[in-house]
Enzyme design. Structure first.
Site, short mmCIF file in Angstrom:
data_model
loop_
_atom_site.label_atom_id
_atom_site.label_comp_id
_atom_site.label_asym_id
_atom_site.label_seq_id
_atom_site.Cartn_x
_atom_site.Cartn_y
_atom_site.Cartn_z
N SER A 10 18.02 9.00 72.88
CA SER A 10 17.65 7.66 72.38
C SER A 10 18.44 6.57 73.09
CB SER A 10 17.94 7.55 70.89
OG SER A 10 17.09 8.39 70.19
N GLU A 68 6.55 -1.37 74.86
CA GLU A 68 7.47 -0.27 74.48
C GLU A 68 8.85 -0.81 74.10
OE1 GLU A 68 4.99 1.85 73.94
OE2 GLU A 68 6.56 3.35 74.23
#
Lengths: 397, 364
Positions: A324, A374
């Protein structure tokens, strides 16, 4: 072992992508930029037939390098090609085996097919917890109501193929993030319609749709992940985590697209300088470099920095490591890097830079989306900041 | 196959170096910066890890291990994270040892390399930078010309670390338009070590101006003998070493200011809870990582014996800018406290600002 070597097969795969970009994408990129909403059918069909090429490692480093090459050819055209796209990535990231079989099988057979992801609404972008589209259970079905905007490949997924859209909706508004779930809506489902196509600054070959859901009924089994509204703690919720897991996979891919655009601009600049006999003297002390050499070296180093971060994030994903932080790092860096590099290219190329005859002005327009979709650069910075500080959303808003 | 993961052995080395950086360097770096002296035991402890002797073949008393620029980058980052002056001091002998190891004649190797494999620190240094604004390693003012069986070297150098104590000094000079190295021993006639320099940073590392007044060097001491040296490669090894060190200094500043920002409260919450500060830290973290990865890639090229000029130059330039941005960010996040010498960030900014100047002062 730290290693940057591609095997001969991997290198051949990347080279093949470059060749495709050069022969099939570059020559028609300008036409579809100028003819927004026209479909490059021949290219779509050809690439669909060739989709097995390089699909061995779709989300790995080689896959990312292939995407860079293709976007070097034309980013808008790459985004309009058939395939699982972001919708497929969501299924892949959070679907069950049964769902993967049911939804992803279509990408291996038949006619070109698209899958899209619908998250953004007119009232919310990055703050996905503010989603107002609702999903209400009714027996064996979910009933969806709401409006989604900025759905990449939305029209192609819904109207032009037997594709699907992954729709994010809330099953319980009072639960906030925990109530947020993803649903797969198949093309042709009554109650789902494309309302309009956006006219954009760049990536014009890619359709960006508004999709409306009016009492749209889908099978109960089309929910991705658990239907349960489960609060894990204040900051992390199962539904939201699924969305984030998708982003961990898609952000590095978008970053790979961005570096392709950056390199297209960079290559143009370097070739133009070379034609004029201007050589970039790497290794010269900086106080002896010309301004243009400094600029080009800066662009190149920035491109490298963004690319290395991207390759690392993709590599971690392919190794099954949690990425992440690294995914957001590469996305934040790359969005900004490609924006700056292409803007600098326009500046350096003077009259050639601004002209529609050459590629750099288009690169600059195509580039900007990478700092927005995104997750904007800012949202990604926020993710990075929270991670490096080990702060919750409450501790760092 | 592409991989971003150090080997287990490399990870062990990193842990070991980190230990020394933490237990030795970090304990005394402020005092050393103020007094201008690095305690001898600190250098000795770091020397005992055998960074240089590891890569020297057994026939020259070394450990005969593989010399890798990637491993070297990992080591340089950790050492510089501890303290840049001490890192440069520790690795300074490599400025002579590595060029001889890679490019020296068999005679030069057997004559000089064993001295780098002893238990005691071997002071040795190189002189490259010249005291003029457009100092250029590939177009030096210092010159070397053949006169009978000797070279006559003349010119002025600056930023020569440890010049006063060095047993060996490798001086770079222009010979018919190309840069070549010449090995001088302590006390060579015409070799004059000037006053110790007073620099903005690197204050714990003694550096000197050195003058070469028609210094006679035997032909046998031309680095690489008749073939000379591959100076480009030497510069690239230096660029990679310095980039790795810049990453270390920047990482130190990032970690310190991150921790400070989590502790320091203003308006009822930690300053890190404000995006203005948090985003600075995020950018710092991103740039430190990006530069490290670029450094690894350039090091990887060096290890493959490929021409790495483009990669090494690009990462060095990027690292020069990055380390200033990050260390300056460190000072800024600490605000007034960052400017006070009680905190290390001002020291890291002073040290970090030097990287654009330090070409050739470290090697990998």
């Amino acid at each position: 072992m730290i290693d940057f070597e591609l095997s001969p097969e991997e290198e051949a795969s990347v080279k093949m992508a470059h060749k495709t970009a050069e022969e099939l994408l570059r020559p028609i990129g300008r036409y579809y930029d100028e003819h927004e909403h026209e479909s490059p059918q021949e290219l779509i069909d050809t690439m669909w037939e060739r989709r097995a090429e390089g699909s061995r490692d779709p989300l790995g480093v080689v896959g990312a390098l292939r995407i860079e090459e293709m976007c070097w050819g034309d980013a808008g055209l790459v985004l309009c090609l058939a395939g699982p796209g972001l919708g497929g990535a969501a299924v892949f990231a959070s679907g069950t085996q049964e769902q993967m079989g049911r939804f992803l099988k279509r990408f291996g057979e038949g006619k070109p097919v698209w899958a899209a992801m619908a998250m953004t609404e007119s009232g919310c972008g990055s703050d996905t917890s503010a989603i107002t589209t609702t999903a209400v259970r009714d027996g064996d079905e979910w009933v969806l109501n709401g409006e989604k905007i900025f759905v990449t490949a939305g029209k192609r997924a819904v109207e032009e193929s037997d594709g699907f859209v992954v729709v994010w909706a809330t099953v319980d508004k009072s639960a906030g993030r925990a109530g947020m779930k993803a649903f797969v809506v198949e093309a042709g489902t009554p109650g789902m319609s494309v309302e309009k196509l956006e006219k954009k600054l760049g990536i014009r070959a890619s359709d960006t749709a508004t999709i409306v859901f009016e009492d749209c009924r889908i099978p109960y089994e089309n929910i991705l992940g658990s239907p349960e509204v489960r609060k894990l703690d204040k900051t992390k919720t199962a539904g939201f985590q699924k969305a984030m897991a998708t982003f961990d996979a898609t952000r590095p891919i978008v970053a790979a697209q961005a570096i392709g655009v950056a390199r297209a601009a960079l290559d143009f600049v370097k070739e133009a300088l070379e034609k004029e006999g201007i050589e970039i003297r790497y290794g010269l002390p900086r106080q002896k470099l010309t301004a243009i050499e400094r600029d080009v070296m800066d662009m190149e180093a920035t491109y490298k920095a963004a690319k290395m971060l991207t390759m690392r994030a993709v590599w971690m994903m392919s190794q099954g490591q949690a990425n992440s932080l690294q995914a957001s790092m590469c996305k934040a860096k790359t969005g900004l890097a490609v924006t700056k590099i292409t803007q600098k290219a326009v500046e350096l190329m003077g009259p050639l830079g601004y002209s529609g005859k050459y590629i750099v002005e288009k690169c600059m327009r195509d580039a900007k989306i990478n700092d927005i979709f995104e997750g904007t650069g800012q949202i990604n910075m926020l993710v990075v900041a929270r991670r490096v500080l080990e702060f919750s959303r409450d501790q760092l808003k | 196959m592409i991989s971003f993961s150090p080997t287990e052995e490399q990870q062990m080395i990193v842990n070991m170096v980190k230990q020394v950086a933490t237990d030795e360097f970090r304990k005394v770096y402020r005092e050393a910066d103020e007094s201008g002296e690095i305690p001898a035991h600190v250098v000795d402890t770091a020397w005992e890890l055998g960074f240089i002797s590891t890569g020297i073949p057994e026939e020259h008393n070394g450990l005969g291990g593989e010399r890798s620029a990637i491993t070297g980058s990992l080591i340089a980052e950790e050492l510089a994270w501890g303290d840049l002056s001490m890192a440069m001091h520790t690795l300074c002998p490599a400025l002579v040892a590595y060029p001889i190891l890679e490019m020296g004649t068999p005679e030069q190797q057997s004559k000089y390399l064993p001295a780098f494999c002893g238990d005691k620190y071997k002071p040795a240094t190189a002189a490259l930078i010249e005291p003029r604004f457009n100092s250029d390693p590939c177009a030096l003012s210092a010159s070397a010309r053949l006169d009978g069986n000797d070279y006559i070297v003349s010119g002025e150098k600056c930023y020569v670390p440890l010049a006063a104590d060095a047993d060996l000094l490798l001086v770079y000079a222009a010979e018919n338009g190309s840069t070549q190295g010449f090995i001088l021993e302590k006390g060579a006639s015409g070799l004059e070590v000037g006053e110790r320099e007073k620099n903005m940073g690197l204050k714990a590392l003694p550096t000197y101006e050195v003058t070469f007044k028609d210094c006679r060097v035997p032909q046998a001491n031309r680095l690489g003998g008749k073939d000379g040296c591959d100076f480009n490669r030497i510069m690239n090894c230096s660029r990679v070493a310095l980039s790795a060190m810049a990453v270390g200094v920047a990482r130190a500043a990032f970690e310190y200011s991150r921790d400070y920002a989590k502790e320091r409260a203003a308006f009822g919450e930690p300053i890190a809870s404000r995006q203005a500060i948090a985003f600075m830290l995020a950018e710092m973290a991103i740039e430190v990582d990006a530069t490290r990865l670029m450094t690894w890639e350039a090091a990887w090229k060096l290890d493959r014996q490929e021409n790495a000029t483009r990669e090494a130059s690009l990462v060095k330039m990027y690292a020069d800018d990055m380390v200033v941005m990050v260390t300056d960010g460190g000072v800024q996040i600490l605000g007034g406290h960052g400017y006070i010498r009680e905190h290390p960030v001002e020291l890291w900014l002073r040290n970090g600002r030097g990287f654009a100047t330090f070409d050739g002062m470290a090697i990998i």
